[in-house]
Design an enzyme around this catalytic site. Structure first.
Site, PDB file in Angstrom:
ATOM      1  N   GLY A  13       0.849  -1.196   0.000  1.00 13.77           N
ATOM      2  CA  GLY A  13       0.000   0.000   0.000  1.00 13.77           C
ATOM      3  C   GLY A  13       0.880   1.239   0.000  1.00 13.77           C
ATOM      4  N   ALA A  15       2.309   2.882   2.376  1.00 11.32           N
ATOM      5  CA  ALA A  15       3.491   2.827   3.239  1.00 11.32           C
ATOM      6  C   ALA A  15       4.578   1.978   2.585  1.00 11.32           C
ATOM      7  CB  ALA A  15       3.119   2.267   4.611  1.00 11.32           C
ATOM      8  N   LYS A  34       0.104  -9.874  -0.499  1.00 11.56           N
ATOM      9  CA  LYS A  34      -0.498 -11.205  -0.433  1.00 11.56           C
ATOM     10  C   LYS A  34      -1.488 -11.482  -1.548  1.00 11.56           C
ATOM     11  CE  LYS A  34      -3.460 -10.474   3.589  1.00 11.56           C
ATOM     12  NZ  LYS A  34      -4.048 -11.104   4.757  1.00 11.56           N
ATOM     13  N   THR A  42      -5.250   1.207   0.888  1.00 10.38           N
ATOM     14  CA  THR A  42      -4.933   2.486   0.233  1.00 10.38           C
ATOM     15  C   THR A  42      -5.852   2.703  -0.975  1.00 10.38           C
ATOM     16  OG1 THR A  42      -2.647   2.290   0.961  1.00 10.38           O
ATOM     17  CG2 THR A  42      -3.072   3.785  -0.891  1.00 10.38           C
ATOM     18  N   GLN A  46     -11.208   7.150   0.248  1.00 13.00           N
ATOM     19  CA  GLN A  46     -12.109   8.034  -0.516  1.00 13.00           C
ATOM     20  C   GLN A  46     -11.782   9.501  -0.271  1.00 13.00           C
ATOM     21  OE1 GLN A  46     -16.239   7.321   0.272  1.00 13.00           O
ATOM     22  NE2 GLN A  46     -16.259   5.343  -0.759  1.00 13.00           N
ATOM     23  N   GLY A  48      -9.526  11.592   1.298  1.00 11.89           N
ATOM     24  CA  GLY A  48      -8.322  12.255   0.855  1.00 11.89           C
ATOM     25  C   GLY A  48      -7.202  12.194   1.862  1.00 11.89           C
ATOM     26  N   GLU A 113     -13.353  17.652   6.687  1.00 11.72           N
ATOM     27  CA  GLU A 113     -14.015  16.473   7.252  1.00 11.72           C
ATOM     28  C   GLU A 113     -14.172  16.645   8.756  1.00 11.72           C
ATOM     29  OE1 GLU A 113     -11.450  13.279   5.931  1.00 11.72           O
ATOM     30  OE2 GLU A 113     -12.493  13.127   4.023  1.00 11.72           O
ATOM     31  N   HIS A 241     -16.198   3.720  11.412  1.00  8.21           N
ATOM     32  CA  HIS A 241     -16.590   4.872  10.598  1.00  8.21           C
ATOM     33  C   HIS A 241     -18.088   5.063  10.773  1.00  8.21           C
ATOM     34  CE1 HIS A 241     -17.119   7.636   7.292  1.00  8.21           C
ATOM     35  NE2 HIS A 241     -15.800   7.683   7.143  1.00  8.21           N
ATOM     36  N   ARG A 288     -15.081  11.480  14.739  1.00  9.31           N
ATOM     37  CA  ARG A 288     -15.693  10.200  14.416  1.00  9.31           C
ATOM     38  C   ARG A 288     -16.203   9.387  15.594  1.00  9.31           C
ATOM     39  NH1 ARG A 288     -11.955   7.813   9.740  1.00  9.31           N
ATOM     40  NH2 ARG A 288     -12.688   9.456   8.374  1.00  9.31           N
ATOM     41  N   HIS A 349     -13.493   0.341  10.686  1.00  7.08           N
ATOM     42  CA  HIS A 349     -12.856   1.074   9.585  1.00  7.08           C
ATOM     43  C   HIS A 349     -11.336   1.134   9.714  1.00  7.08           C
ATOM     44  CE1 HIS A 349     -12.496   4.073   6.452  1.00  7.08           C
ATOM     45  NE2 HIS A 349     -11.988   4.960   7.276  1.00  7.08           N
ATOM     46  N   GLU A 373      -0.902   1.641   8.557  1.00  7.63           N
ATOM     47  CA  GLU A 373      -1.943   1.293   9.529  1.00  7.63           C
ATOM     48  C   GLU A 373      -1.522   0.204  10.523  1.00  7.63           C
ATOM     49  OE1 GLU A 373      -5.849   1.108   7.866  1.00  7.63           O
ATOM     50  OE2 GLU A 373      -6.701   0.226   9.682  1.00  7.63           O
ATOM     51  N   ARG A 384      -8.405   8.523  15.612  1.00 10.19           N
ATOM     52  CA  ARG A 384      -7.755   9.167  14.462  1.00 10.19           C
ATOM     53  C   ARG A 384      -8.629  10.264  13.854  1.00 10.19           C
ATOM     54  NH1 ARG A 384      -7.721   8.038   8.623  1.00 10.19           N
ATOM     55  NH2 ARG A 384      -9.329   6.505   9.083  1.00 10.19           N
ATOM     56  N   SER A 389      -4.459   9.303   8.034  1.00  9.34           N
ATOM     57  CA  SER A 389      -3.806   8.009   7.961  1.00  9.34           C
ATOM     58  C   SER A 389      -2.841   7.911   6.780  1.00  9.34           C
ATOM     59  CB  SER A 389      -4.878   6.923   7.847  1.00  9.34           C
ATOM     60  OG  SER A 389      -4.296   5.718   7.493  1.00  9.34           O
TER      61      SER A 389
HETATM   62  P1  FAD Z   1      -2.575  -1.057   2.925  1.00  5.68           P
HETATM   63  O1  FAD Z   1      -2.823  -0.030   1.921  1.00  5.68           O
HETATM   64  O2  FAD Z   1      -3.743  -1.737   3.522  1.00  5.68           O
HETATM   65  O3  FAD Z   1      -1.657  -2.174   2.286  1.00  5.68           O
HETATM   66  C1  FAD Z   1      -1.422  -3.378   2.981  1.00  5.68           C
HETATM   67  C2  FAD Z   1      -0.552  -4.265   2.123  1.00  5.68           C
HETATM   68  O4  FAD Z   1      -0.038  -5.312   2.922  1.00  5.68           O
HETATM   69  C3  FAD Z   1      -1.284  -4.935   0.960  1.00  5.68           C
HETATM   70  O5  FAD Z   1      -0.457  -4.866  -0.170  1.00  5.68           O
HETATM   71  C4  FAD Z   1      -1.401  -6.393   1.412  1.00  5.68           C
HETATM   72  O6  FAD Z   1      -1.423  -7.319   0.352  1.00  5.68           O
HETATM   73  C5  FAD Z   1      -0.136  -6.532   2.215  1.00  5.68           C
HETATM   74  N1  FAD Z   1      -0.164  -7.614   3.200  1.00  5.68           N
HETATM   75  C6  FAD Z   1      -0.941  -7.733   4.297  1.00  5.68           C
HETATM   76  N2  FAD Z   1      -0.634  -8.868   4.945  1.00  5.68           N
HETATM   77  C7  FAD Z   1       0.342  -9.484   4.233  1.00  5.68           C
HETATM   78  C8  FAD Z   1       1.056 -10.699   4.376  1.00  5.68           C
HETATM   79  N3  FAD Z   1       0.837 -11.543   5.382  1.00  5.68           N
HETATM   80  N4  FAD Z   1       1.988 -11.015   3.448  1.00  5.68           N
HETATM   81  C9  FAD Z   1       2.225 -10.196   2.394  1.00  5.68           C
HETATM   82  N5  FAD Z   1       1.579  -9.020   2.222  1.00  5.68           N
HETATM   83  C10 FAD Z   1       0.651  -8.686   3.129  1.00  5.68           C
HETATM   84  N6  FAD Z   1      -7.224   7.195   5.188  1.00  5.68           N
HETATM   85  C11 FAD Z   1      -7.026   8.505   4.900  1.00  5.68           C
HETATM   86  O7  FAD Z   1      -6.055   9.100   5.354  1.00  5.68           O
HETATM   87  N7  FAD Z   1      -7.912   9.147   4.079  1.00  5.68           N
HETATM   88  C12 FAD Z   1      -9.002   8.548   3.551  1.00  5.68           C
HETATM   89  O8  FAD Z   1      -9.755   9.160   2.808  1.00  5.68           O
HETATM   90  C13 FAD Z   1      -9.244   7.202   3.867  1.00  5.68           C
HETATM   91  N8  FAD Z   1     -10.338   6.564   3.395  1.00  5.68           N
HETATM   92  C14 FAD Z   1     -10.482   5.232   3.625  1.00  5.68           C
HETATM   93  C15 FAD Z   1     -11.553   4.563   3.039  1.00  5.68           C
HETATM   94  C16 FAD Z   1     -11.673   3.197   3.175  1.00  5.68           C
HETATM   95  C17 FAD Z   1     -12.837   2.491   2.557  1.00  5.68           C
HETATM   96  C18 FAD Z   1     -10.710   2.475   3.931  1.00  5.68           C
HETATM   97  C19 FAD Z   1     -10.797   0.997   4.089  1.00  5.68           C
HETATM   98  C20 FAD Z   1      -9.653   3.151   4.548  1.00  5.68           C
HETATM   99  C21 FAD Z   1      -9.540   4.528   4.397  1.00  5.68           C
HETATM  100  N9  FAD Z   1      -8.473   5.219   4.979  1.00  5.68           N
HETATM  101  C22 FAD Z   1      -8.289   6.543   4.692  1.00  5.68           C
HETATM  102  C23 FAD Z   1      -7.447   4.519   5.734  1.00  5.68           C
HETATM  103  C24 FAD Z   1      -6.234   4.285   4.820  1.00  5.68           C
HETATM  104  O9  FAD Z   1      -6.677   3.973   3.528  1.00  5.68           O
HETATM  105  C25 FAD Z   1      -5.360   3.165   5.315  1.00  5.68           C
HETATM  106  O10 FAD Z   1      -5.096   3.305   6.679  1.00  5.68           O
HETATM  107  C26 FAD Z   1      -4.040   3.173   4.558  1.00  5.68           C
HETATM  108  O11 FAD Z   1      -4.271   3.128   3.183  1.00  5.68           O
HETATM  109  C27 FAD Z   1      -3.185   2.011   4.976  1.00  5.68           C
HETATM  110  O12 FAD Z   1      -2.084   1.957   4.122  1.00  5.68           O
HETATM  111  P2  FAD Z   1      -0.954   0.882   4.389  1.00  5.68           P
HETATM  112  O13 FAD Z   1       0.115   1.127   3.403  1.00  5.68           O
HETATM  113  O14 FAD Z   1      -0.621   0.877   5.822  1.00  5.68           O
HETATM  114  O15 FAD Z   1      -1.682  -0.525   4.119  1.00  5.68           O
HETATM  115  C1  SIN Z   2     -13.614   9.089   4.621  1.00  5.43           C
HETATM  116  O1  SIN Z   2     -13.482   9.415   3.455  1.00  5.43           O
HETATM  117  O2  SIN Z   2     -14.571   9.376   5.340  1.00  5.43           O
HETATM  118  C2  SIN Z   2     -12.541   8.279   5.229  1.00  5.43           C
HETATM  119  C3  SIN Z   2     -11.474   9.165   5.633  1.00  5.43           C
HETATM  120  C4  SIN Z   2     -10.567   8.456   6.564  1.00  5.43           C
HETATM  121  O3  SIN Z   2     -10.803   7.317   6.934  1.00  5.43           O
HETATM  122  O4  SIN Z   2      -9.606   9.103   6.969  1.00  5.43           O
END
Ligand code: FAD
Ligand code: SIN
Length: 525
Positions: A13, A15, A34, A42, A46, A48, A113, A241, A288, A349, A373, A384, A389
């Protein structure tokens, strides 16, 4: 099979990829995910990404809003770091080709927001995450130094434990030498040796019956660190959420972005009355935790499964232009959001807690970093702030690379790590033992460890989970490794950590609300 890389990145994602893109300038990188790179939390974001861009906004205001939302539990140094470094990391995203919406004057069109005192959310329509993820994937594909392993499931972190040493939570200087990962296409387990490992495995939505998270979110990184005897904290702060689309049976639950309330939508009971003012003077734009709890309370009082979100008073064309995906999704279900109220309900969420890291993203295990996350940086505290995030993930991935490259030259691969030993294991006789146990975990967590908690409910949850834990560990020991059994183990570990840490908190704070130590809901009458 053993593979060696300077940097092992587990998670694709925001990160994981942003770390990989920067680390690739300093060594070889393996990037594991995975399923496919496109499937991450990620991609689903929605609303931002929050960053101070223009006056009258200021770093001080964003810091203040984050601290208020975090309910006295944030780490001030982390909050200041993320908010001050946010604009530089937004520039990185722009350089990687991310396209944020602009207004007619050519300035960024900033949304507002819940909990934000200013407009500061950069966005790409209502699918910002998809825009970010796809831009990052394009960058990764252009980098030959990054080897991408899709459908590779990381099973276990490699530490001194794999050299036959007894490792406990008191062992000083636990070190991470990489990870075992299952190639889900060939069913082989590979040994990835690394000098530095980053966990960026995302959220834990799979622990609950309903969640906005895609199915990859089973808390694998957190569970792996717990098993490796690293520190995991703040797990009681699970964010629900307030406004997921009420559409029973759909998983993940479709999100109705909070930005729509910043734009002017209001919450109503089923008989059309606004109720948020009763709970908080900020109304539908309160943080929230407060909005989710207020909705939960209204639903319990009235015995209903949802409330309404009303955006019908806003200009129809503007609504369609700002929120095209929400408009389209609802229309498919027969709801024209420019004319009809949207049924919404709170849904799991986000997780504020996770793998403890310092300001450099370094975990309690040497050579192991965490970002995004799955980590707990102290930014979010007990709750949060919306859109904080994605920005946290990219700021901490940057901090982790900067710290790791200072150390990497003095680190060596640990060649003594043996390959995975699967002697004495066989295929599980009945897959239903795994799938049914998974459902039981979700049910326990949704029934007893939701928005409103009590000691009685938490103890019930723990007792039931303990049975599943014993059965699953027994099954794991005699089974050929599969993604399914590993995920089941991981959701059980994550559920255990949430319950245990919730039981230890003898107060209501932020997202952890318990009837045994009630803090009055702010401004409730
Ligand atoms: P992720 O993007 O979840 O990526 C995780 C990765 O880890 C994936 O590639 C997965 O395959 C991999 N993985 C997991 N376990 C394993 C394993 N065992 N082996 C190998 N790979 C593995 N945040 C905001 O700031 N703004 C927003 O508008 C917002 N809207 C959101 C809307 C929705 C519907 C959701 C669900 C979340 C939202 N968030 C938002 C939160 C934010 O999207 C997430 O917290 C953030 O994207 C997490 O990024 P990440 O890189 O930590 O992990
Ligand atoms: C949303 O768009 O309401 C999600 C934003 C977030 O989780 O930070």
């Amino acid at each position: 099979m053993t593979r060696k890389y300077d940097f092992l990145v587990i998670g694709g994602g925001i990160a994981g990829i942003s770390f990989a893109l920067k680390a690739a300038k300093h060594g070889t990188v393996a990037l594991l995910c995975k399923t496919t790179l496109s499937e991450s939390n990620t991609s689903y974001a929605q609303g931002g990404i929050a960053s101070v861009m223009y006056a009258p906004d200021s770093f001080e205001k964003h810091i203040e809003d984050t601290l208020i939302s975090g309910d006295g539990h944030c780490n001030l140094a982390t909050v200041e770091k993320v908010i001050h470094e946010a604009p530089t990391q937004i520039d990185e995203l722009l350089n990687w080709g991310v396209n944020f919406d602009k207004n007619e004057e050519g300035l960024f069109d900033l949304h507002r927001e819940g909990g934000h005192s200013e407009h500061r959310i950069l966005h790409h329509k209502d699918n910002t995450g998809y825009e970010i993820q796809e831009s990052l994937i394009r960058q990764v594909k252009a980098h030959t130094e990054i080897e991408v392993f899709e459908h590779f499931f990381a099973i276990e972190l490699l530490t001194q434990h794999h050299l036959g040493q007894v490792v406990t939570r008191q062992t000083p200087n636990i070190e991470c030498y990489g990870a075992y990962a299952l190639n889900q296409r060939s069913n082989h387990i590979h040994t990835f040796l690394s000098k530095i490992t980053l966990l960026a495995t995302g959220g834990i939505g799979g622990v609950y019956c309903t969640t906005t998270n895609p199915e990859i979110a089973t808390g694998d990184g957190i569970a792996m660190v717990h098993r490796a005897r690293g520190i995991v904290n703040d797990m009681e702060f699970v964010q629900f959420h307030p406004t997921a689309l009420y559409h029973p049976g759909e998983k993940p639950t479709f999100l109705i972005t909070e930005a729509i309330r910043g734009y002017g939508a209001v919450l109503r009971t089923l008989d059309g009355k606004q109720f948020m003012q009763k709970y908080d003077e900020r109304g539908s734009l309160a943080p929230r935790d407060i909005v989710a709890r207020a909705i939960d309370n209204e639903m319990k009082l009235r015995g209903c499964d949802f409330v309404y979100l009303d955006v019908t008073k806003m200009d129809a064309e503007e609504t369609k232009q700002h929120f095209p995906n929400i408009y389209k999704k609802c229309l498919e279900l027969g709801i024209d959001i420019t004319k009809d109220y949207i049924p919404v309900t709170p849904t799991q969420h986000y997780l504020c807690g996770g793998i403890w890291v310092d300001l450099n993203g370094q975990s309690s295990i040497n050579r192991l970093y965490a970002a995004g996350e799955c980590s707990c940086t102290g930014l979010h505290g007990a709750n949060r702030l919306a859109s904080n995030s994605l920005i946290e993930a990219i700021v901490f991935a940057d901090a982790a690379v900067k710290d790791a490259i200072k150390k990497i030259h003095s680190l060596k691969y640990n060649d003594k790590i043996p390959d995975w030993n699967d002697e004495g294991t066989s295929l599980p006789e009945e897959m239903v033992l795994i799938t049914q146990s998974f459902k039981e975990v979700e049910q326990i967590m949704s029934a007893y460890v939701g928005i409103v908690r009590s000691n009685l409910r938490l103890h019930r949850a723990l007792n039931r989970l303990e049975i599943l834990y014993r059965e699953t560990e027994h099954l794991f020991d005699k089974s050929v490794v599969s993604r399914e059994i590993c995920e089941l183990r991981n959701v059980i570990s994550v559920a255990y950590l949430i319950i245990k840490q919730a039981l230890l908190r003898k107060e209501s704070r932020g997202l952890h609300y318990t009837v045994d130590y009630p803090a009055p809901m702010r401004n409730e009458n």
